[in-house]
Design a protein around this motif. Structure first.
Motif, PDB file in Angstrom:
ATOM      1  N   PRO A   5      15.666   1.304  35.121  1.00 27.88           N
ATOM      2  CA  PRO A   5      16.849   2.005  34.604  1.00 27.88           C
ATOM      3  C   PRO A   5      17.366   1.424  33.286  1.00 27.88           C
ATOM      4  N   ALA A   6      17.285   0.120  33.109  1.00 28.28           N
ATOM      5  CA  ALA A   6      17.760  -0.500  31.867  1.00 28.28           C
ATOM      6  C   ALA A   6      16.882  -0.086  30.681  1.00 28.28           C
ATOM      7  N   ARG A   9      17.630   3.599  29.967  1.00 29.51           N
ATOM      8  CA  ARG A   9      18.921   3.726  29.276  1.00 29.51           C
ATOM      9  C   ARG A   9      18.789   3.325  27.807  1.00 29.51           C
ATOM     10  N   GLN A  10      18.060   2.252  27.539  1.00 28.27           N
ATOM     11  CA  GLN A  10      17.863   1.801  26.158  1.00 28.27           C
ATOM     12  C   GLN A  10      17.115   2.861  25.352  1.00 28.27           C
ATOM     13  N   LEU A  12      16.975   6.076  25.982  1.00 27.54           N
ATOM     14  CA  LEU A  12      17.862   7.224  25.839  1.00 27.54           C
ATOM     15  C   LEU A  12      18.894   6.972  24.745  1.00 27.54           C
ATOM     16  N   ASP A  13      19.519   5.807  24.769  1.00 25.74           N
ATOM     17  CA  ASP A  13      20.515   5.466  23.746  1.00 25.74           C
ATOM     18  C   ASP A  13      19.900   5.471  22.347  1.00 25.74           C
ATOM     19  N   VAL A  53      15.723  12.169  33.286  1.00 29.70           N
ATOM     20  CA  VAL A  53      16.701  11.087  33.152  1.00 29.70           C
ATOM     21  C   VAL A  53      17.898  11.363  34.052  1.00 29.70           C
ATOM     22  N   ARG A  54      18.323  12.627  34.116  1.00 29.21           N
ATOM     23  CA  ARG A  54      19.456  12.988  34.985  1.00 29.21           C
ATOM     24  C   ARG A  54      19.158  12.650  36.446  1.00 29.21           C
ATOM     25  N   CYS A  57      18.169   8.375  36.557  1.00 28.10           N
ATOM     26  CA  CYS A  57      19.215   7.441  36.144  1.00 28.10           C
ATOM     27  C   CYS A  57      20.476   8.232  35.788  1.00 28.10           C
ATOM     28  N   GLU A  59      23.580   7.780  35.902  1.00 32.35           N
ATOM     29  CA  GLU A  59      24.648   7.096  35.173  1.00 32.35           C
ATOM     30  C   GLU A  59      24.375   7.042  33.679  1.00 32.35           C
ATOM     31  N   SER A  60      23.116   7.214  33.269  1.00 38.98           N
ATOM     32  CA  SER A  60      22.774   7.233  31.845  1.00 38.98           C
ATOM     33  C   SER A  60      23.284   8.493  31.156  1.00 38.98           C
ATOM     34  N   ARG A  67      29.065   9.578  22.625  1.00 37.46           N
ATOM     35  CA  ARG A  67      27.883  10.383  22.919  1.00 37.46           C
ATOM     36  C   ARG A  67      27.808  11.599  22.009  1.00 37.46           C
TER      37      ARG A  67
END
Length: 87
Positions: A5-6, A9-10, A12-13, A53-54, A57, A59-60, A67
């Protein structure tokens, strides 16, 4: 196989930050970030990757104040980058 997940998230960000930039000079980098999301989620398109992703994860996908509301999505036909609204 499920991505960390980390890491997801990275990625995705990173993609969202590039998409929010809007500078044509970062289009290739945005396409590379989109490709990374696809690889991590085992999908073939950014749309499929965002759906994955939804699920993987959720929460991402929580909207925050910074955003962006538009994603840059490479099209399969031309390889060009097109904006896509996000709900």
């Amino acid at each position: 196989m499920v991505p960390d997940p980390a890491v997801l998230r990275q990625a995705l960000d990173h993609y969202l930050a590039l998409a929010a930039d809007g500078d044509p000079a970062v289009a290739v980098t945005a396409q590379n970030a989109a490709y990374t999301l696809c690889v991590l989620t085992g999908t073939r398109t950014v749309e499929e990757a965002m759906s994955a992703v939804r699920v993987l994860c959720p929460e991402s996908m929580t909207p925050g104040p910074s955003r962006p509301r538009t994603l840059i999505v490479p099209t399969a036909e031309s390889g060009s980058v097109q904006p896509e609204a996000v709900s």
